[in-house]
Design a protein around this motif. Sequence first.
Motif, mmCIF file in Angstrom:
data_model
loop_
_atom_site.group_PDB
_atom_site.id
_atom_site.type_symbol
_atom_site.label_atom_id
_atom_site.label_comp_id
_atom_site.label_asym_id
_atom_site.label_seq_id
_atom_site.Cartn_x
_atom_site.Cartn_y
_atom_site.Cartn_z
ATOM 1 N N PHE A 75 0.833 -1.195 0.000
ATOM 2 C CA PHE A 75 0.000 0.000 0.000
ATOM 3 C C PHE A 75 0.870 1.249 0.000
ATOM 4 C CE2 PHE A 75 -2.577 3.108 2.582
ATOM 5 C CZ PHE A 75 -3.487 3.399 1.570
ATOM 6 N N LYS A 76 0.592 2.151 -0.920
ATOM 7 C CA LYS A 76 1.358 3.391 -1.108
ATOM 8 C C LYS A 76 2.834 3.124 -1.377
ATOM 9 C CE LYS A 76 -1.649 6.639 1.317
ATOM 10 N NZ LYS A 76 -1.752 7.708 2.361
ATOM 11 N N LYS A 77 3.147 1.904 -1.814
ATOM 12 C CA LYS A 77 4.517 1.528 -2.215
ATOM 13 C C LYS A 77 5.523 1.746 -1.079
ATOM 14 C CE LYS A 77 2.747 0.987 -6.315
ATOM 15 N NZ LYS A 77 1.337 1.084 -5.896
ATOM 16 N N THR A 78 5.119 1.414 0.147
ATOM 17 C CA THR A 78 5.964 1.697 1.314
ATOM 18 C C THR A 78 6.568 0.455 1.956
ATOM 19 O OG1 THR A 78 4.003 1.679 2.742
ATOM 20 C CG2 THR A 78 4.711 3.815 1.874
ATOM 21 N N HIS A 135 -5.404 -0.299 5.378
ATOM 22 C CA HIS A 135 -6.008 1.019 5.210
ATOM 23 C C HIS A 135 -7.523 0.978 5.138
ATOM 24 C CE1 HIS A 135 -5.655 -0.506 1.100
ATOM 25 N NE2 HIS A 135 -6.576 0.347 0.751
#
Length: 627
Positions: free
Chosen positions: A127-130, A185
Amino acid sequence: MKDNVAEEHLYLAFSHQYRDSIFPLHTSISLFLLSYCDCKLFKVFLVPTGEDVGDQCVTKNLAGDLEVHLISRCQLPVVVQSCSLPAVVVKDEKFCRAGLSVVLRHIIQKTFEADPSKKEVLELLGFKKTCLKACAEVSQWTRLCEISIPLAVERFLTASPEHCQAIPPDILLLERKLGEPVRVHNDDKIRRQKLQQQKAGAKAAVPMLGEEATEELKPGEVHEHPPSSLELSVAFSKLLSQEAPDAINREAPHIRRTKTSDLPVLDHVFAEGLYFTVADLVLLPCIHQFLVSSKKQGKNLVNLPLISSWYRRVQEVPGVKKAAGKCRMELLQLPELVSAPEEQLQDSASVPDELEEDHEDSHFIGGPRPTMTKLMESGIEAKFSPHPCPTWTLDWTSLPSAVSPGEGKMSRDRALRKQQQLNNLVAAVTKLAKPGDLIVDFCSGGGHVGIVLAYMMPSCQVVLIENKELSLIRAKDRSDELGLNNIWFIQANLDYFNGTFNIGVALHACGVATDMVIEHCLRARAAFVISPCCYGFIQNTVKFKYPRSHQFKEILSYKEHMILCRFADQTAVQLPPERRQIGKQCMGLVDLDRAWAAEEHNYSVQVISMEPESCSPKNNMLVGIPT
């Protein structure tokens, strides 16, 4: 597939082969990801850590269909020699990426850029490339995946039989984390769906990913996989790019009215929660080796039911078995494990204190005055040395625009303040530097400090180290525009830089990062010029405990020191003058503790206020010189 992707060189350490893995495990992990992504964009080099490794031995032991080359440490590009492997460098040998997480994330991004149809590869970043983006010093999860588990398994495999009876504490910590509730999320929606499923007693269809999933499963094909769960349905539906069944998506009115606190928690499907990420690919080669060795030793894995379930489930992901085959990993077929009695798990799963999260209350009540008074009673007050050159300034109007911090999305006022900050740091470094020095700009961001230093000091070599890729790319673009030849760029967490240097500099190193920079400088016996920032983010970590100096430790507890750190952030311009003054004093005390800690290592350190002080609410500057 895009054909205009520039070739990059990937350097991997090679010490030995044990069973079906190449060591260190960071190398096996990197090769496994390359196989999973079917990525051949990199020219791969093995760098032997010993002297008696021949070409025949290396090529014989290599996994998969990758072409690899042997290279000695002294043949590495100079910028790579300053870094821990794995490392990736572009052809001009000025831009290096180092450290396992940074390199793996780069492989994933390059694979997707070269072939945008490989969306499942990009999904590995989460998620969100994190996923694994936070550095190991501040993220317990990154530390566990990137450092602790690989090292624990390597030690387990090399220990003598009489010393490897117990399960490594880091493996037990992973087992416990797999049992923690999942937070994602959109977990409120999914938890309501789970509640509805529980109340209905429904058994949802779950994609079953079998032995040859990548070849046999067709788009839209779903198999029954009892016993089913909503988490499995959500996770595998995403893997197969399918929508969750309509029956799951609809919520009954009484479900929508249920309080969030009354909703069921979500269980782990994969390492980070519901979704398959690069963390699973990091852990798989490590846990595989641990399980193989445990099986050979006849160990009972009853204390690791969650790791065993995770290991079986990861094998069902499309592409995993194929990648394992390329890497000659003979994955085990583990039986379903029944959990041990709770009291047995508690006895066996003790985790040492140093592996635990710091649960000490960080929400401190009360102001800093009692702590400041306690220090004053012992003769300790904030001390600021006079500025050595308060009116010194660069002639910004005569410099190329690419040197100025105003080059970019920055207001005129902010650009002026940044120039004033740079005046202070550049003046201090100029007094310390001599021709031929190597200057490292730690936490360099977009290169405001490093680029000015490289331009103003062409006889010195400047290295920019930054974990954020986009910031470092912007710095590289500015450097290219200026035609600088005395500058290198390293995308890495600080711990992966191990080179020697003469001066370390950092402008607004956040929280613990200031102490990490000081530690690097002390280790290299290098001078340092550092402006700290984000005092409120300071907290005990695995490597750093506060207070830092013996003098402060004798007077203040950790909690009292944290009160100083929290109030040191109270220096914003909009705050009342008295409150800002107290914040400035707290900043001075925190940095005095840092200065005294460095002086215990035979340094002379001054705490100086930048000129003008209005250039930043965080206007302290530590200047340290080895004595």
